[in-house]
Design a protein around this motif. Sequence first.
Motif, PDB file in Angstrom:
ATOM      1  N   VAL A   8       0.842  -1.201   0.000  1.00 58.83           N
ATOM      2  CA  VAL A   8       0.000   0.000   0.000  1.00 58.83           C
ATOM      3  C   VAL A   8       0.875   1.247   0.000  1.00 58.83           C
ATOM      4  CG1 VAL A   8      -1.642   1.358   1.353  1.00 58.83           C
ATOM      5  CG2 VAL A   8      -1.993  -1.106   1.062  1.00 58.83           C
ATOM      6  N   THR A   9       1.939   1.237   0.798  1.00 54.80           N
ATOM      7  CA  THR A   9       2.853   2.384   0.839  1.00 54.80           C
ATOM      8  C   THR A   9       3.490   2.623  -0.523  1.00 54.80           C
ATOM      9  OG1 THR A   9       3.353   1.970   3.175  1.00 54.80           O
ATOM     10  CG2 THR A   9       4.893   3.351   1.946  1.00 54.80           C
ATOM     11  N   PHE A  10       4.005   1.557  -1.145  1.00 48.56           N
ATOM     12  CA  PHE A  10       4.593   1.672  -2.478  1.00 48.56           C
ATOM     13  C   PHE A  10       3.557   2.158  -3.485  1.00 48.56           C
ATOM     14  CE2 PHE A  10       8.135  -1.716  -1.807  1.00 48.56           C
ATOM     15  CZ  PHE A  10       8.849  -0.805  -1.067  1.00 48.56           C
ATOM     16  N   ASP A  11       2.341   1.615  -3.398  1.00 51.62           N
ATOM     17  CA  ASP A  11       1.277   1.996  -4.312  1.00 51.62           C
ATOM     18  C   ASP A  11       0.985   3.494  -4.227  1.00 51.62           C
ATOM     19  OD1 ASP A  11       0.260   0.273  -6.164  1.00 51.62           O
ATOM     20  OD2 ASP A  11      -1.343  -0.523  -4.912  1.00 51.62           O
ATOM     21  N   LEU A  12       0.860   4.011  -3.005  1.00 53.56           N
ATOM     22  CA  LEU A  12       0.524   5.423  -2.820  1.00 53.56           C
ATOM     23  C   LEU A  12       1.641   6.336  -3.315  1.00 53.56           C
ATOM     24  CD1 LEU A  12      -1.198   5.269   0.689  1.00 53.56           C
ATOM     25  CD2 LEU A  12      -2.290   5.439  -1.553  1.00 53.56           C
ATOM     26  N   LEU A  13       2.882   5.934  -3.099  1.00 54.26           N
ATOM     27  CA  LEU A  13       4.005   6.722  -3.607  1.00 54.26           C
ATOM     28  C   LEU A  13       3.997   6.756  -5.130  1.00 54.26           C
ATOM     29  CD1 LEU A  13       6.894   5.554  -1.231  1.00 54.26           C
ATOM     30  CD2 LEU A  13       5.876   7.835  -1.324  1.00 54.26           C
ATOM     31  N   GLY A  14       3.784   5.597  -5.741  1.00 52.23           N
ATOM     32  CA  GLY A  14       3.730   5.536  -7.197  1.00 52.23           C
ATOM     33  C   GLY A  14       2.570   6.337  -7.755  1.00 52.23           C
TER      34      GLY A  14
END
Length: 208
Positions: A8-14
Motif C-alpha cells: 500500500v505504501t509503495f502503491d501510494l508513492l507511485g
Amino acid sequence: MSSMPLLVTFDLLGIFVFAISGALVAVRKELDLFGVLVLAGTTGLGGGFLRDVLIDATPPAALTDWRYLLVPVGAGLITFVFHPALGRMESYVHVFDAFGLALFCVTGATKAMEYGVGPAPAALMGMVTGIGGGMARDLLAGRVPVVFRGELYATPALAGAAVVATLHWFEQPIWLVAVAGGGLCLVWRLVALRRNWQAPMPTGSSSV
C-alpha cells in the motif's frame, strides 16, 4: 506475514508521482481544473485499477480505500497551482516517473502473486500496473501513448516485474524482492533516459 501494508505504501508513492505527470500533461493541453484532476487520477490509478479487475481483487483498492483517491487529487491540485515550477523541473519529473514505474512493477507483480496468479501472468500484471495509467492518460489527451513511441518504458517494467514474480515464487523476503525487481526497472529506465535508448522501430518507407 502478508506484505500488503508495504505494498500500500509503495502503491501510494507511485500514484502520487504518476498523478503529477498526468496533471502536467493536462496543464500543457490547457485543460481546466476538472481536466487536470481527471488526468491526474487516471494516470495514478488506471494501471492499478486494471490490475485489480484482471486478478479479481474486487472491488479495486481505489474504490475501497480513501487514500487512493486523496493522493491523486492532492497531486493534481499541487500541479495545478505550482505547474510553472514543476514544468521547469522536467528532468526531475522524469526521474520521479521512473521511480513510480519501479514501484508499480513491484506492487503489481507482488499483489498478483498474492492473489494466486502464476509468475508469468504476475509479471504481465506488474507491467500493466506500470504502464496502464499512462496509456489511458495519453489516449484521453489525444496523443499516441508513450509506450508506443519508441521509449524504453514497458520493457524495463516487464523485466523488473519478472524478477519480482520469480523471487516471490521462491518466497524471498519482500525487501529483497522490491530492491532486486524495482532496482532493475529503475536503473534500466534511468539509463535509457540518460543515453536516449530507444526500442527498435520499423525501417524504410512506412507506405504499405
